[in-house]
Design a protein around this motif. Structure first.
Motif, PDB file in Angstrom:
ATOM      1  N   ARG A  78      24.609  62.682  60.774  1.00 37.45           N
ATOM      2  CA  ARG A  78      23.896  63.196  61.941  1.00 37.45           C
ATOM      3  C   ARG A  78      23.390  64.574  61.582  1.00 37.45           C
ATOM      4  O   ARG A  78      24.094  65.547  61.737  1.00 37.45           O
ATOM      5  N   LYS A  79      22.190  64.644  61.076  1.00 42.43           N
ATOM      6  CA  LYS A  79      21.721  65.903  60.506  1.00 42.43           C
ATOM      7  C   LYS A  79      21.172  66.871  61.529  1.00 42.43           C
ATOM      8  O   LYS A  79      20.956  67.601  61.600  1.00 42.43           O
ATOM      9  N   GLY A  80      20.581  66.815  62.512  1.00 41.18           N
ATOM     10  CA  GLY A  80      20.208  67.892  63.433  1.00 41.18           C
ATOM     11  C   GLY A  80      20.667  67.578  64.811  1.00 41.18           C
ATOM     12  O   GLY A  80      20.290  68.248  65.738  1.00 41.18           O
ATOM     13  N   ARG A  81      21.455  66.537  64.982  1.00 41.85           N
ATOM     14  CA  ARG A  81      21.849  66.095  66.317  1.00 41.85           C
ATOM     15  C   ARG A  81      23.271  66.560  66.605  1.00 41.85           C
ATOM     16  O   ARG A  81      24.129  66.504  65.750  1.00 41.85           O
ATOM     17  N   GLY A  82      23.500  66.975  67.797  1.00 37.13           N
ATOM     18  CA  GLY A  82      24.840  67.399  68.155  1.00 37.13           C
ATOM     19  C   GLY A  82      25.735  66.231  68.509  1.00 37.13           C
ATOM     20  O   GLY A  82      26.939  66.281  68.308  1.00 37.13           O
ATOM     21  N   HIS A  83      25.158  65.165  69.032  1.00 34.66           N
ATOM     22  CA  HIS A  83      25.958  64.035  69.495  1.00 34.66           C
ATOM     23  C   HIS A  83      25.203  62.746  69.222  1.00 34.66           C
ATOM     24  O   HIS A  83      23.975  62.703  69.338  1.00 34.66           O
TER      25      HIS A  83
END
Length: 137
Positions: free
Chosen positions: A12-17
């Motif tokens: 999950r490279k720029g996603r928080g969830h």
């Protein structure tokens, strides 16, 4: 602090969830990017029963349909069922995927013994003797 993996075990490279998926084996909730995903294609009928079905069938040519399943595993189930294996520290850095083999292509000889084959069947067949040794007058 030292870290074990470059990606932290997630994709999950720029996603928080990311949303959760359920493990196909134990139903544990696993983040979708962390789950080990495998696409399984297999026959609906096992090979032992296929011959019985063909003999009992009215149709000469009938293709038994295939079963297409997307399997999601949590890490512990994937390691336990040998879907993936734990790798040593230096081998974890290798990011190239392992070679894929199609059904008809010859596989390279890795030097490992054939699993599931009796030891007598693993040995290569004996080479025929030369002509002059075979026939003596």
């Amino acid at each position: 602090m030292t870290r074990k993996r470059r990606n932290g075990g997630k994709n999950r490279k720029g996603r928080g969830h990311v949303r959760f998926v359920r493990c196909s084996n134990c139903s544990k909730a696993v983040p979708k990017d962390k789950a080990v995903k495998r696409f399984v294609v297999r026959n609906m009928v096992e090979s032992a029963a296929q011959r019985d079905m063909k003999e009992a069938s009215v149709y000469e040519v009938y293709v038994i349909p295939k079963l297409y399943i997307k399997m999601n595993y949590c890490i512990s189930c994937a390691i336990h069922s040998h879907v993936v294996r734990g790798r040593p520290n230096v081998c974890r850095k290798i990011r190239t995927p392992p070679p894929r083999f199609r059904r008809g292509d010859p596989r390279p000889n890795t030097g490992k013994p054939q699993r599931g084959v009796k030891k007598s069947a693993r040995k290569p067949p004996p080479q025929p003797e030369p002509e002059e040794k075979r026939f003596r007058n």
